[in-house]
Design a protein around this motif. Structure first.
Motif, PDB file in Angstrom:
ATOM      1  N   ALA A  77       1.824 -13.382  -1.079  1.00  0.00           N
ATOM      2  CA  ALA A  77       2.725 -14.508  -1.190  1.00  0.00           C
ATOM      3  C   ALA A  77       3.852 -14.422  -0.158  1.00  0.00           C
ATOM      4  CB  ALA A  77       3.325 -14.558  -2.581  1.00  0.00           C
ATOM      5  N   THR A  78       3.988 -13.268   0.499  1.00  0.00           N
ATOM      6  CA  THR A  78       5.053 -13.079   1.464  1.00  0.00           C
ATOM      7  C   THR A  78       4.667 -13.713   2.795  1.00  0.00           C
ATOM      8  OG1 THR A  78       5.389 -10.957   0.422  1.00  0.00           O
ATOM      9  CG2 THR A  78       6.508 -11.326   2.500  1.00  0.00           C
ATOM     10  N   PRO A  79       5.552 -14.574   3.334  1.00  0.00           N
ATOM     11  CA  PRO A  79       5.224 -15.140   4.619  1.00  0.00           C
ATOM     12  C   PRO A  79       5.238 -14.062   5.693  1.00  0.00           C
ATOM     13  CG  PRO A  79       7.431 -15.776   3.939  1.00  0.00           C
ATOM     14  CD  PRO A  79       6.833 -15.032   2.815  1.00  0.00           C
ATOM     15  N   SER A  80       4.206 -13.954   6.456  1.00  0.00           N
ATOM     16  CA  SER A  80       4.179 -12.925   7.491  1.00  0.00           C
ATOM     17  C   SER A  80       3.251 -13.352   8.615  1.00  0.00           C
ATOM     18  CB  SER A  80       3.696 -11.596   6.903  1.00  0.00           C
ATOM     19  OG  SER A  80       2.353 -11.695   6.608  1.00  0.00           O
ATOM     20  N   ALA A  81       3.521 -12.820   9.799  1.00  0.00           N
ATOM     21  CA  ALA A  81       2.676 -13.115  10.940  1.00  0.00           C
ATOM     22  C   ALA A  81       1.333 -12.421  10.793  1.00  0.00           C
ATOM     23  CB  ALA A  81       3.365 -12.669  12.211  1.00  0.00           C
ATOM     24  N   THR A  82       1.379 -11.224  10.253  1.00  0.00           N
ATOM     25  CA  THR A  82       0.161 -10.438  10.098  1.00  0.00           C
ATOM     26  C   THR A  82      -0.221 -10.398   8.629  1.00  0.00           C
ATOM     27  OG1 THR A  82       0.988  -9.062  11.861  1.00  0.00           O
ATOM     28  CG2 THR A  82      -0.853  -8.187  10.590  1.00  0.00           C
ATOM     29  N   PRO A  83      -1.491 -10.620   8.317  1.00  0.00           N
ATOM     30  CA  PRO A  83      -1.883 -10.513   6.907  1.00  0.00           C
ATOM     31  C   PRO A  83      -1.492  -9.131   6.371  1.00  0.00           C
ATOM     32  CG  PRO A  83      -3.693 -11.312   8.244  1.00  0.00           C
ATOM     33  CD  PRO A  83      -2.624 -10.897   9.186  1.00  0.00           C
ATOM     34  N   TRP A  84      -1.079  -9.086   5.144  1.00  0.00           N
ATOM     35  CA  TRP A  84      -0.646  -7.817   4.531  1.00  0.00           C
ATOM     36  C   TRP A  84      -1.811  -6.822   4.539  1.00  0.00           C
ATOM     37  CZ3 TRP A  84       4.254  -7.139   2.147  1.00  0.00           C
ATOM     38  CH2 TRP A  84       4.427  -5.904   1.546  1.00  0.00           C
ATOM     39  N   PRO A  85      -1.636  -5.708   5.200  1.00  0.00           N
ATOM     40  CA  PRO A  85      -2.765  -4.759   5.268  1.00  0.00           C
ATOM     41  C   PRO A  85      -3.041  -4.130   3.912  1.00  0.00           C
ATOM     42  CG  PRO A  85      -0.983  -4.165   6.775  1.00  0.00           C
ATOM     43  CD  PRO A  85      -0.449  -5.196   5.864  1.00  0.00           C
ATOM     44  N   THR A  86      -4.242  -3.663   3.767  1.00  0.00           N
ATOM     45  CA  THR A  86      -4.599  -3.028   2.491  1.00  0.00           C
ATOM     46  C   THR A  86      -4.302  -1.533   2.514  1.00  0.00           C
ATOM     47  OG1 THR A  86      -6.824  -2.682   3.316  1.00  0.00           O
ATOM     48  CG2 THR A  86      -6.443  -4.677   2.023  1.00  0.00           C
ATOM     49  N   TYR A  87      -4.003  -1.020   3.708  1.00  0.00           N
ATOM     50  CA  TYR A  87      -3.744   0.421   3.854  1.00  0.00           C
ATOM     51  C   TYR A  87      -4.885   1.261   3.299  1.00  0.00           C
ATOM     52  CZ  TYR A  87       0.849  -1.405   4.851  1.00  0.00           C
ATOM     53  OH  TYR A  87       1.879  -2.109   5.382  1.00  0.00           O
ATOM     54  N   GLU A  88      -6.091   0.777   3.541  1.00  0.00           N
ATOM     55  CA  GLU A  88      -7.266   1.504   3.087  1.00  0.00           C
ATOM     56  C   GLU A  88      -7.351   2.842   3.813  1.00  0.00           C
ATOM     57  OE1 GLU A  88     -11.986   0.613   2.723  1.00  0.00           O
ATOM     58  OE2 GLU A  88     -10.634  -1.065   3.019  1.00  0.00           O
ATOM     59  N   GLY A  89      -7.622   3.885   3.097  1.00  0.00           N
ATOM     60  CA  GLY A  89      -7.730   5.217   3.699  1.00  0.00           C
ATOM     61  C   GLY A  89      -6.399   5.924   3.833  1.00  0.00           C
ATOM     62  N   PHE A  90      -5.364   5.331   3.229  1.00  0.00           N
ATOM     63  CA  PHE A  90      -4.023   5.924   3.328  1.00  0.00           C
ATOM     64  C   PHE A  90      -3.991   7.340   2.727  1.00  0.00           C
ATOM     65  CE2 PHE A  90       0.213   6.239   1.093  1.00  0.00           C
ATOM     66  CZ  PHE A  90       0.924   6.618   2.215  1.00  0.00           C
ATOM     67  N   ALA A  91      -4.564   7.442   1.534  1.00  0.00           N
ATOM     68  CA  ALA A  91      -4.536   8.747   0.851  1.00  0.00           C
ATOM     69  C   ALA A  91      -5.270   9.808   1.675  1.00  0.00           C
ATOM     70  CB  ALA A  91      -5.170   8.621  -0.531  1.00  0.00           C
ATOM     71  N   GLU A  92      -6.410   9.387   2.232  1.00  0.00           N
ATOM     72  CA  GLU A  92      -7.216  10.330   3.011  1.00  0.00           C
ATOM     73  C   GLU A  92      -6.458  10.788   4.262  1.00  0.00           C
ATOM     74  OE1 GLU A  92     -10.481  12.618   3.723  1.00  0.00           O
ATOM     75  OE2 GLU A  92     -10.005  11.472   1.934  1.00  0.00           O
TER      76      GLU A  92
END
Lengths: 222, 170
Positions: A77-92
Motif C-alpha cells: 500500500a506504500t507508494p514507491s518507485a520500486t515494488p516492495w521487495p520480498t527479501y527472499e533469502g534474507f535469513a540464508e
C-alpha cells in the motif's frame, strides 16, 4: 515377579546422594529465558525497523515527488518507485555473512556490514529487488567521507558506505533537481550505509554528502 | 510466595520422586541426575505455565520423559554431564544388588521408547490412556510398546510369560 514388582524393586533401592542443584537449574533457566527474550526483542526490532522505515522515510514516487509514505502495515500500500521487495533469502544470506553491527533499512534495500575473508576488508551485503549480494570494500581514506558501492541493475538505486560524519546524502540530476537519499549512521562502528533511489530515466550528475550542519563534505560525480 | 520460592519449594519436595522415575529410564543414578537437572531447568523456564497446570506432577513427569527421549535421539557426543562432582553408589545388600543388576541389564536391552512406556505404565502406575497422553501417541501404540517391551524383559530375565505382567491390554 511381575513388572510392577520389578519396578518396585528398583524404587526401593537406596538412592545415592543427589547432585541435582535447584539453584543451578534456576540460573540456567534464567539464562535460557534471557536468550529467548533477546531473540524475540531482536526479531521484533528488525520487523519494527523495517515497517517504521517504510512508514517514515520520504519515499520517491515515480512522478518524482518526495512524499512521506502513508502509514500502513501493508507494504504494497506504500507508494514507491520500486515494488516492495520480498527479501527472499534474507535469513540464508544473513547466516552466511553474519552482520557486524546493525541491519540498516535503506529503501529498497536491507544492508549490513560483515567480515570479509580478505584482510583489511569488510563486506557490504545488500538484499533488495534483485536478490542479495555481498561485495568487499576497503576502509574509506582519511580525506574522503563516502563511497559508492554500486548501482542496482534495472532499478534506479545507488548505494554505498559513508563515515559517521556524514548526516545526509542527496543525488543531483543533470537538470539540477535534488533527490534525497536515505542514510543510516552507525551501522557498524564508524560506518553508515546509504541509498538513493532516483526517478526512472533521470540523468544523474552527482551525489552530495553533507555533515551535521548541512555543510557539503564530499561530492561524487556519477 | 514469589514464583521462584514456589518453584524451589516444589522442586525440592519432588526431587527424590523425579530421580526414582529417571533411574529406571537410564539405569544410572548419575545420568538420572542429569535428566532431572535438565528437566527442572526446563520447568523453571516454563514455570508460569506449569504452575497453572491442572496436574503439576503429570506436567513435570512428561517433561522428564521428553528430556530422556530427546537425549536418546541425540548422538552420544551431544550428551552433556551437568555435574562436576560424581557421587558414589550406595552399597546395597548383595541379594538386592544381584536382582537390581539383572533388572537393569534387562531394562537396558529394551528400546528407549518402550522403556519409557513400561516406566509410565508400571512404575508410575499410569493407565494406557494416561501413558498415551504423556507420550503423545495413541493407546494402541502404548499397548504394542508395552507388549514388546515386556517381551524383551521376559527374554532377558528368562521369566515365563505367565510370571511377568499380563498384557491383556493389547
Amino acid at each position: 515377579m511381575d513388572a510392577k514388582q520389578m519396578f518396585g524393586s528398583l524404587a526401593t533401592q537406596e538412592q545415592p546422594p543427589t547432585t541435582v542443584d535447584v539453584n543451578r537449574a534456576m540460573a540456567a533457566g534464567r539464562a535460557v529465558r534471557g536468550r529467548r527474550r533477546a531473540a524475540v526483542a531482536g526479531t521484533t526490532a528488525v520487523i519494527t525497523a523495517v515497517v517504521a522505515a517504510g512508514m517514515v522515510h520520504p519515499w520517491v514516487r515515480k512522478d518524482d515527488v518526495a512524499v512521506s509514505a502513508t502509514p500502513s502495515v501493508t507494504p504494497s500500500a506504500t507508494p514507491s518507485a520500486t515494488p516492495w521487495p520480498t527479501y527472499e533469502g534474507f535469513a540464508e544470506r544473513k547466516k552466511q555473512t553474519p552482520p557486524k553491527g546493525k541491519i540498516a533499512y535503506v529503501p529498497p534495500l536491507l544492508m549490513w556490514v560483515s567480515d570479509a575473508p580478505v584482510k583489511n576488508q569488510l563486506f557490504l551485503c545488500e538484499i533488495g529487488p534483485n536478490g542479495s549480494s555481498c561485495s568487499g570494500f576497503r576502509p574509506i581514506p582519511a580525506k574522503e567521507f563516502a563511497r559508492t558501492q554500486g548501482k542496482l541493475r534495472r532499478v534506479d538505486v545507488w548505494f554505498g558506505v559513508a563515515k559517521d560524519a556524514v548526516h545526509a546524502v542527496t543525488a543531483v540530476t543533470r537538470d539540477g533537481r535534488k533527490v534525497p537519499g536515505v542514510l543510516t549512521r552507525g551501522v557498524s562502528p564508524g560506518i553508515g550505509l546509504w541509498s538513493v533511489e532516483y526517478p526512472p530515466g533521470a540523468a544523474m550528475r552527482s551525489l552530495v554528502f553533507t555533515g551535521a550542519k548541512g555543510e557539503t563534505l564530499q561530492r561524487i560525480a556519477l | 510466595m514469589s514464583p521462584d520460592e514456589e518453584y524451589t519449594a516444589y522442586v525440592t519436595g519432588r526431587l527424590s520422586w523425579l530421580r526414582k522415575i529417571a533411574y529406571p529410564l537410564c539405569q544410572d543414578w548419575h545420568r538420572a541426575d542429569d535428566l532431572v537437572q535438565t528437566a527442572i531447568t526446563r520447568l523453571y523456564v516454563k514455570w508460569r505455565q506449569a504452575r497453572a497446570a491442572d496436574d503439576l506432577d503429570a506436567y513435570v513427569r512428561v517433561m522428564l520423559i521428553r528430556v530422556f527421549l530427546a537425549e536418546q535421539r541425540g548422538g552420544w557426543f551431544s550428551r552433556v554431564r551437568l555435574t562436576s562432582a560424581i557421587s558414589h553408589q550406595v552399597p546395597v545388600e548383595s541379594g538386592d544388588r544381584d536382582l537390581a543388576m539383572d533388572v537393569n541389564r534387562a531394562l537396558a536391552a529394551v528400546p528407549p521408547r518402550q522403556r519409557a512406556t513400561l516406566v509410565l505404565r508400571f512404575h508410575c502406575d499410569l493407565s494406557v490412556e494416561q501413558t498415551a497422553q504423556a507420550l503423545g501417541c495413541s493407546t494402541g501404540t502404548v499397548k504394542s510398546q508395552t507388549s514388546d517391551g515386556l517381551a524383551t524383559l521376559r527374554s532377558m530375565l528368562d521369566t515365563p510369560k505367565s510370571r511377568l505382567a499380563p498384557t491383556e491390554d493389547r
